[in-house]
Motif scaffolding. Sequence first.
Motif, PDB file in Angstrom:
ATOM      1  N   SER A 174      42.472  30.260  38.226  1.00 24.27           N
ATOM      2  CA  SER A 174      42.131  31.678  38.129  1.00 24.27           C
ATOM      3  C   SER A 174      41.334  31.923  36.852  1.00 24.27           C
ATOM      4  O   SER A 174      41.567  31.268  35.834  1.00 24.27           O
ATOM      5  CB  SER A 174      43.400  32.534  38.110  1.00 24.27           C
ATOM      6  N   PRO A 175      40.404  32.860  36.875  1.00 25.20           N
ATOM      7  CA  PRO A 175      39.640  33.182  35.663  1.00 25.20           C
ATOM      8  C   PRO A 175      40.531  33.854  34.636  1.00 25.20           C
ATOM      9  O   PRO A 175      41.646  34.293  34.953  1.00 25.20           O
ATOM     10  CB  PRO A 175      38.558  34.132  36.175  1.00 25.20           C
ATOM     11  N   PRO A 176      40.086  33.935  33.389  1.00 29.90           N
ATOM     12  CA  PRO A 176      40.858  34.671  32.379  1.00 29.90           C
ATOM     13  C   PRO A 176      41.129  36.096  32.823  1.00 29.90           C
ATOM     14  O   PRO A 176      40.357  36.684  33.586  1.00 29.90           O
ATOM     15  CB  PRO A 176      39.941  34.625  31.137  1.00 29.90           C
ATOM     16  N   ASP A 177      42.216  36.655  32.342  1.00 33.84           N
ATOM     17  CA  ASP A 177      42.646  37.994  32.747  1.00 33.84           C
ATOM     18  C   ASP A 177      41.779  39.045  32.068  1.00 33.84           C
ATOM     19  O   ASP A 177      41.731  39.129  30.842  1.00 33.84           O
ATOM     20  CB  ASP A 177      44.119  38.183  32.377  1.00 33.84           C
ATOM     21  N   LEU A 178      41.108  39.840  32.857  1.00 33.03           N
ATOM     22  CA  LEU A 178      40.230  40.871  32.306  1.00 33.03           C
ATOM     23  C   LEU A 178      41.019  42.005  31.676  1.00 33.03           C
ATOM     24  O   LEU A 178      40.591  42.605  30.690  1.00 33.03           O
ATOM     25  CB  LEU A 178      39.326  41.422  33.415  1.00 33.03           C
ATOM     26  N   SER A 179      42.211  42.288  32.196  1.00 34.51           N
ATOM     27  CA  SER A 179      42.966  43.460  31.749  1.00 34.51           C
ATOM     28  C   SER A 179      43.509  43.307  30.333  1.00 34.51           C
ATOM     29  O   SER A 179      43.776  44.300  29.661  1.00 34.51           O
ATOM     30  CB  SER A 179      44.129  43.736  32.707  1.00 34.51           C
ATOM     31  N   VAL A 180      43.679  42.073  29.863  1.00 28.30           N
ATOM     32  CA  VAL A 180      44.253  41.891  28.531  1.00 28.30           C
ATOM     33  C   VAL A 180      43.200  41.919  27.441  1.00 28.30           C
ATOM     34  O   VAL A 180      43.512  41.883  26.264  1.00 28.30           O
ATOM     35  CB  VAL A 180      45.019  40.550  28.440  1.00 28.30           C
ATOM     36  N   VAL A 181      41.938  42.000  27.821  1.00 23.98           N
ATOM     37  CA  VAL A 181      40.857  42.004  26.852  1.00 23.98           C
ATOM     38  C   VAL A 181      40.564  43.429  26.421  1.00 23.98           C
ATOM     39  O   VAL A 181      40.476  44.346  27.243  1.00 23.98           O
ATOM     40  CB  VAL A 181      39.590  41.357  27.455  1.00 23.98           C
ATOM     41  N   LYS A 182      40.404  43.622  25.133  1.00 18.30           N
ATOM     42  CA  LYS A 182      40.127  44.953  24.608  1.00 18.30           C
ATOM     43  C   LYS A 182      38.747  45.421  25.057  1.00 18.30           C
ATOM     44  O   LYS A 182      37.844  44.605  25.285  1.00 18.30           O
ATOM     45  CB  LYS A 182      40.189  44.936  23.078  1.00 18.30           C
ATOM     46  N   PRO A 183      38.567  46.734  25.188  1.00 22.64           N
ATOM     47  CA  PRO A 183      37.251  47.246  25.581  1.00 22.64           C
ATOM     48  C   PRO A 183      36.160  46.739  24.654  1.00 22.64           C
ATOM     49  O   PRO A 183      36.354  46.656  23.439  1.00 22.64           O
ATOM     50  CB  PRO A 183      37.416  48.768  25.474  1.00 22.64           C
ATOM     51  N   GLN A 184      35.016  46.409  25.235  1.00 22.84           N
ATOM     52  CA  GLN A 184      33.878  45.880  24.490  1.00 22.84           C
ATOM     53  C   GLN A 184      32.764  46.913  24.456  1.00 22.84           C
ATOM     54  O   GLN A 184      32.350  47.422  25.491  1.00 22.84           O
ATOM     55  CB  GLN A 184      33.379  44.598  25.156  1.00 22.84           C
ATOM     56  N   THR A 198      37.019  30.258  27.359  1.00 25.85           N
ATOM     57  CA  THR A 198      36.904  31.476  26.559  1.00 25.85           C
ATOM     58  C   THR A 198      37.553  32.648  27.282  1.00 25.85           C
ATOM     59  O   THR A 198      37.832  32.589  28.482  1.00 25.85           O
ATOM     60  CB  THR A 198      35.432  31.825  26.286  1.00 25.85           C
ATOM     61  N   ASP A 199      37.781  33.715  26.542  1.00 25.34           N
ATOM     62  CA  ASP A 199      38.138  34.985  27.158  1.00 25.34           C
ATOM     63  C   ASP A 199      36.904  35.541  27.877  1.00 25.34           C
ATOM     64  O   ASP A 199      35.783  35.066  27.698  1.00 25.34           O
ATOM     65  CB  ASP A 199      38.602  35.987  26.100  1.00 25.34           C
ATOM     66  N   GLU A 203      30.377  33.910  36.015  1.00 23.11           N
ATOM     67  CA  GLU A 203      30.427  35.361  36.115  1.00 23.11           C
ATOM     68  C   GLU A 203      31.813  35.742  36.613  1.00 23.11           C
ATOM     69  O   GLU A 203      32.307  35.180  37.601  1.00 23.11           O
ATOM     70  CB  GLU A 203      29.363  35.883  37.074  1.00 23.11           C
ATOM     71  N   TYR A 204      32.435  36.700  35.937  1.00 24.21           N
ATOM     72  CA  TYR A 204      33.791  37.090  36.322  1.00 24.21           C
ATOM     73  C   TYR A 204      33.792  37.622  37.764  1.00 24.21           C
ATOM     74  O   TYR A 204      33.016  38.512  38.117  1.00 24.21           O
ATOM     75  CB  TYR A 204      34.331  38.164  35.371  1.00 24.21           C
ATOM     76  N   GLY A 205      34.667  37.043  38.590  1.00 23.36           N
ATOM     77  CA  GLY A 205      34.746  37.443  39.977  1.00 23.36           C
ATOM     78  C   GLY A 205      33.960  36.548  40.917  1.00 23.36           C
ATOM     79  O   GLY A 205      34.003  36.745  42.139  1.00 23.36           O
ATOM     80  N   TYR A 206      33.253  35.545  40.367  1.00 21.05           N
ATOM     81  CA  TYR A 206      32.455  34.633  41.180  1.00 21.05           C
ATOM     82  C   TYR A 206      32.890  33.201  40.858  1.00 21.05           C
ATOM     83  O   TYR A 206      32.917  32.814  39.679  1.00 21.05           O
ATOM     84  CB  TYR A 206      30.970  34.829  40.882  1.00 21.05           C
ATOM     85  N   PRO A 207      33.257  32.397  41.862  1.00 20.32           N
ATOM     86  CA  PRO A 207      33.892  31.106  41.592  1.00 20.32           C
ATOM     87  C   PRO A 207      32.943  29.963  41.265  1.00 20.32           C
ATOM     88  O   PRO A 207      33.392  28.843  40.999  1.00 20.32           O
ATOM     89  CB  PRO A 207      34.637  30.816  42.904  1.00 20.32           C
ATOM     90  N   GLU A 208      31.640  30.201  41.304  1.00 21.88           N
ATOM     91  CA  GLU A 208      30.678  29.131  41.059  1.00 21.88           C
ATOM     92  C   GLU A 208      30.124  29.200  39.640  1.00 21.88           C
ATOM     93  O   GLU A 208      30.065  30.276  39.022  1.00 21.88           O
ATOM     94  CB  GLU A 208      29.511  29.226  42.054  1.00 21.88           C
ATOM     95  N   VAL A 209      29.690  28.064  39.122  1.00 23.14           N
ATOM     96  CA  VAL A 209      29.013  28.019  37.829  1.00 23.14           C
ATOM     97  C   VAL A 209      27.662  28.704  37.967  1.00 23.14           C
ATOM     98  O   VAL A 209      26.877  28.391  38.869  1.00 23.14           O
ATOM     99  CB  VAL A 209      28.817  26.553  37.364  1.00 23.14           C
TER     100      VAL A 209
END
Length: 302
Positions: free
Chosen positions: A98-108, A196-197, A233-239
């Motif tokens: 699974s990709p890194p969790d988006l919800s735990v990252v602070k707003p950018q 990375t996050d 890309e977050y949400g896409y499983p390919e490089v």
Amino acid sequence: MKSHNVSLLSQTKQAAFATLMMAGLTISPLVTAQEAVATIQAVSEGRMMKGQLDGFSNEDKHKQIEKLKLNAKQQIITKKDFVSRDDRIAAYQQGQLSPPDLSVVKPQTMTANTKVTIDRTQVQQAQQSVIGYRDFAIFEAYSRLFDDLDQDGFYQTFSVTFDADVYGYTLNEPANVYAEMYLSRNGGPWEHYYTTDVFTIYGQSEDDDFEVLTTLSQGYQTDFYDVLIDLYEYGYPEVVATLSADESDGLYALALESHDRDVVYEQEIVEEVVIVGGGSLSWGALFLLIAGLFSRRATNGK
């Protein structure tokens, strides 16, 4: 009867020894293989950079390195899953990773030159319809080396900084991405060392670099290592983009070794002191020296 008991005991011991030997031959290679994998450890931390302002500053670098070393000592080393690059790529495609969790990252917030504020959740919602349809690239990357305690030219800590770009449909279009980082020892297989996050990039902005600071804790032999970066890309499983030492000199042949090999050995200097005693010992030595001299002259005279 006694001799029979002794013989029986001897046979029992031999059987038990043979059983232990067979068990050792069966189990030892497995234990050794697990230990070999478990001893490899690297501790990393990544930061988004905005025009070099939010990265690891030179003043803060030493403190951050010491923090990484402390974290390495406190972590329990376990066998990592999907260490090789091929295995990790396949695991993402098959949904095993699974990709890194988006919800735990602070707003950018957006970079200074765009003058727009947007958080990661809004970025994700805005790009749902375009995920997997845009082009990405890692424009450039460079590395720096830190901490060579034994001064042998090989370092235990290094950083990799890279600039990822997205070619979207609007100017400074945002995209949530993350990177998988790999090391290759002297041309060997690519082995994962950090994920990375999730961070946000904006079009082809030059102010959204990402820096990863890494300390190799243990298990990395003294050698030259190449670096490879896979961008997702977050949400896409390919490089979506890759940059390695094949394309970037800044990722090529980093002289590295783990902390357990970067050891300073104090050389113990032993001074040999020769004490010549006086009195009869000195006169005795002198007498033997003179006697030997006269004996040599007498032999030469003959």
